[in-house]
Write a protein that holds these residues in place. Structure first.
Motif, PDB file in Angstrom:
ATOM      1  N   LEU A   1      -9.776  19.926  57.952  1.00 35.58           N
ATOM      2  CA  LEU A   1     -10.000  20.554  59.260  1.00 35.58           C
ATOM      3  C   LEU A   1     -11.420  21.101  59.387  1.00 35.58           C
ATOM      4  O   LEU A   1     -12.002  21.069  60.471  1.00 35.58           O
ATOM      5  CB  LEU A   1      -8.976  21.668  59.499  1.00 35.58           C
ATOM      6  CG  LEU A   1      -7.536  21.213  59.765  1.00 35.58           C
ATOM      7  CD1 LEU A   1      -6.604  22.413  59.870  1.00 35.58           C
ATOM      8  CD2 LEU A   1      -7.438  20.351  61.025  1.00 35.58           C
ATOM      9  N   LYS A   2     -11.980  21.583  58.283  1.00 40.84           N
ATOM     10  CA  LYS A   2     -13.379  22.045  58.292  1.00 40.84           C
ATOM     11  C   LYS A   2     -14.313  20.895  58.632  1.00 40.84           C
ATOM     12  O   LYS A   2     -15.269  21.045  59.412  1.00 40.84           O
ATOM     13  CB  LYS A   2     -13.762  22.628  56.930  1.00 40.84           C
ATOM     14  CG  LYS A   2     -13.256  24.036  56.681  1.00 40.84           C
ATOM     15  CD  LYS A   2     -13.648  24.495  55.282  1.00 40.84           C
ATOM     16  CE  LYS A   2     -12.950  25.796  54.912  1.00 40.84           C
ATOM     17  NZ  LYS A   2     -13.210  26.168  53.497  1.00 40.84           N
ATOM     18  N   THR A   3     -14.053  19.740  58.031  1.00 43.07           N
ATOM     19  CA  THR A   3     -14.852  18.539  58.299  1.00 43.07           C
ATOM     20  C   THR A   3     -14.739  18.140  59.772  1.00 43.07           C
ATOM     21  O   THR A   3     -15.736  17.806  60.413  1.00 43.07           O
ATOM     22  CB  THR A   3     -14.391  17.375  57.405  1.00 43.07           C
ATOM     23  OG1 THR A   3     -14.507  17.762  56.038  1.00 43.07           O
ATOM     24  CG2 THR A   3     -15.221  16.125  57.635  1.00 43.07           C
ATOM     25  N   LEU A   4     -13.516  18.210  60.281  1.00 40.98           N
ATOM     26  CA  LEU A   4     -13.296  17.845  61.681  1.00 40.98           C
ATOM     27  C   LEU A   4     -13.945  18.853  62.621  1.00 40.98           C
ATOM     28  O   LEU A   4     -14.577  18.469  63.619  1.00 40.98           O
ATOM     29  CB  LEU A   4     -11.794  17.753  61.957  1.00 40.98           C
ATOM     30  CG  LEU A   4     -11.387  17.236  63.342  1.00 40.98           C
ATOM     31  CD1 LEU A   4     -11.842  15.808  63.551  1.00 40.98           C
ATOM     32  CD2 LEU A   4      -9.875  17.343  63.532  1.00 40.98           C
ATOM     33  N   GLU A   5     -13.819  20.130  62.307  1.00 43.98           N
ATOM     34  CA  GLU A   5     -14.388  21.175  63.163  1.00 43.98           C
ATOM     35  C   GLU A   5     -15.889  21.007  63.311  1.00 43.98           C
ATOM     36  O   GLU A   5     -16.455  21.217  64.393  1.00 43.98           O
ATOM     37  CB  GLU A   5     -14.064  22.567  62.619  1.00 43.98           C
ATOM     38  CG  GLU A   5     -14.606  23.673  63.518  1.00 43.98           C
ATOM     39  CD  GLU A   5     -14.178  25.063  63.094  1.00 43.98           C
ATOM     40  OE1 GLU A   5     -13.403  25.691  63.820  1.00 43.98           O
ATOM     41  OE2 GLU A   5     -14.638  25.516  62.037  1.00 43.98           O
ATOM     42  N   ALA A   6     -16.553  20.599  62.232  1.00 45.18           N
ATOM     43  CA  ALA A   6     -18.011  20.415  62.262  1.00 45.18           C
ATOM     44  C   ALA A   6     -18.428  19.369  63.289  1.00 45.18           C
ATOM     45  O   ALA A   6     -19.551  19.400  63.805  1.00 45.18           O
ATOM     46  CB  ALA A   6     -18.517  20.021  60.880  1.00 45.18           C
ATOM     47  N   GLN A   7     -17.521  18.457  63.628  1.00 42.16           N
ATOM     48  CA  GLN A   7     -17.843  17.396  64.587  1.00 42.16           C
ATOM     49  C   GLN A   7     -17.850  17.893  66.034  1.00 42.16           C
ATOM     50  O   GLN A   7     -18.329  17.189  66.919  1.00 42.16           O
ATOM     51  CB  GLN A   7     -16.857  16.220  64.438  1.00 42.16           C
ATOM     52  CG  GLN A   7     -16.978  15.503  63.121  1.00 42.16           C
ATOM     53  CD  GLN A   7     -18.419  15.130  62.801  1.00 42.16           C
ATOM     54  OE1 GLN A   7     -19.085  14.464  63.600  1.00 42.16           O
ATOM     55  NE2 GLN A   7     -18.912  15.572  61.658  1.00 42.16           N
ATOM     56  N   LEU A   8     -17.317  19.078  66.256  1.00 45.43           N
ATOM     57  CA  LEU A   8     -17.372  19.628  67.615  1.00 45.43           C
ATOM     58  C   LEU A   8     -18.807  19.998  68.003  1.00 45.43           C
ATOM     59  O   LEU A   8     -19.187  19.936  69.173  1.00 45.43           O
ATOM     60  CB  LEU A   8     -16.461  20.850  67.740  1.00 45.43           C
ATOM     61  CG  LEU A   8     -14.974  20.547  67.937  1.00 45.43           C
ATOM     62  CD1 LEU A   8     -14.134  21.783  67.678  1.00 45.43           C
ATOM     63  CD2 LEU A   8     -14.709  19.999  69.336  1.00 45.43           C
ATOM     64  N   LYS A   9     -19.586  20.400  66.998  1.00 49.03           N
ATOM     65  CA  LYS A   9     -21.024  20.677  67.192  1.00 49.03           C
ATOM     66  C   LYS A   9     -21.289  21.590  68.387  1.00 49.03           C
ATOM     67  O   LYS A   9     -22.242  21.392  69.151  1.00 49.03           O
ATOM     68  CB  LYS A   9     -21.794  19.355  67.366  1.00 49.03           C
ATOM     69  CG  LYS A   9     -21.683  18.433  66.163  1.00 49.03           C
ATOM     70  CD  LYS A   9     -22.228  17.052  66.449  1.00 49.03           C
ATOM     71  CE  LYS A   9     -22.017  16.132  65.263  1.00 49.03           C
ATOM     72  NZ  LYS A   9     -22.382  14.726  65.550  1.00 49.03           N
ATOM     73  N   GLY A  10     -20.402  22.572  68.565  1.00 48.01           N
ATOM     74  CA  GLY A  10     -20.591  23.523  69.648  1.00 48.01           C
ATOM     75  C   GLY A  10     -20.161  23.025  71.013  1.00 48.01           C
ATOM     76  O   GLY A  10     -20.293  23.735  72.013  1.00 48.01           O
ATOM     77  N   ASN A  11     -19.639  21.800  71.086  1.00 46.76           N
ATOM     78  CA  ASN A  11     -19.191  21.242  72.361  1.00 46.76           C
ATOM     79  C   ASN A  11     -17.781  21.731  72.712  1.00 46.76           C
ATOM     80  O   ASN A  11     -17.018  22.160  71.832  1.00 46.76           O
ATOM     81  CB  ASN A  11     -19.173  19.707  72.297  1.00 46.76           C
ATOM     82  CG  ASN A  11     -20.567  19.130  72.192  1.00 46.76           C
ATOM     83  OD1 ASN A  11     -21.506  19.618  72.816  1.00 46.76           O
ATOM     84  ND2 ASN A  11     -20.720  18.085  71.389  1.00 46.76           N
ATOM     85  N   LYS A  12     -17.447  21.631  73.969  1.00 48.73           N
ATOM     86  CA  LYS A  12     -16.116  22.021  74.432  1.00 48.73           C
ATOM     87  C   LYS A  12     -15.051  21.078  73.872  1.00 48.73           C
ATOM     88  O   LYS A  12     -13.993  21.497  73.415  1.00 48.73           O
ATOM     89  CB  LYS A  12     -16.082  22.019  75.964  1.00 48.73           C
ATOM     90  CG  LYS A  12     -14.765  22.529  76.552  1.00 48.73           C
ATOM     91  CD  LYS A  12     -14.851  22.552  78.081  1.00 48.73           C
ATOM     92  CE  LYS A  12     -13.563  23.106  78.684  1.00 48.73           C
ATOM     93  NZ  LYS A  12     -13.607  23.107  80.164  1.00 48.73           N
TER      94      LYS A  12
END
Length: 224
Positions: A131-142
């Protein structure tokens, strides 16, 4: 001649709901055919003889199987709100992260929700790393798709809605918390409250009752 669009599925499947969301985003009218996975219909077995699973989309008599494949087909077939990016590199990345969710995150989350004691502790650790890896892909986007919902968001619907229900049903430790995953939790809130998503989620209490009534599964989601 009017198009014929039918979707074979079950009400509580996150994979089927993915397809419904894609159809609703495109404004496609369709007939939903509820399957009984303990007694699969001859039509389901006919249209998906390889995997014998749901969802199956039937478009003018032609079957398409596998939820991500179906979503891409819907995106290419009907105009309107785009689901995959136009840029080839961005499309490839969307496919990569969709595969990461299906092949890595979902099995780990399922195991984390259903396992017990030491096994659960280990499963929780593994799920958190993913989930940490996946969260990083949000890159501050909505959304994973930027300002708008895209393929990765739709594929992540299990994380956005089903995980919380599963955790409640199994009495497991909190996994998706604001402290651990602030960006994913913010994404989850935005996702489930987006009208096209909110209108196409299964009733929470019905899903909760379904999971509570189940015996502990051994492999993974029976929703296909």
């Amino acid at each position: 001649m009017a198009e014929q669009v039918k979707l074979f599925g079950v009400w509580g499947s996150p994979f089927v709901r993915r397809v419904e969301i894609a159809l609703k985003m495109k404004g496609v009218e369709y007939e939903f055919i509820e399957e009984d996975l303990t007694n699969k219909s001859p039509l389901l077995l006919k249209y998906n003889p390889v995997h014998k699973k749901i969802p199956v989309l039937l478009h003018n008599g032609k079957p398409i199987c596998e939820s991500v494949v179906i979503i891409e087909y819907i995106d290419e077939t009907w105009k309107g709100t785009p689901i995959l990016p136009a840029d080839p590199y961005d499309r490839a990345m969307a496919r990569f992260w969709a595969k990461f969710i299906d092949e890595k995150c979902l099995p780990a989350l399922w195991k984390a929700c259903w396992s017990k004691d030491e096994e659960q502790e280990k499963a929780m650790e593994e799920a958190c790393e993913l989930l940490k890896t996946l969260e990083a892909q949000l890159k501050g986007n909505k959304f994973f798709g930027g300002d708008n919902i895209g393929l990765v968001d739709i594929v992540a619907n299990f994380i956005g809605f089903w995980v919380e229900v599963l955790l409640e049903a199994t009495g497991s430790t909190d996994l998706l918390t604001d402290e651990k995953f602030p960006m994913l939790c913010k994404w989850k809130h935005a996702y489930v409250n987006c009208p096209v998503i909110k209108e196409n989620l299964p009733p929470k209490e019905k899903l909760l009752a379904f999971f509570r009534a189940r015996q502990q599964p051994t492999s993974g989601p029976k929703y296909e």
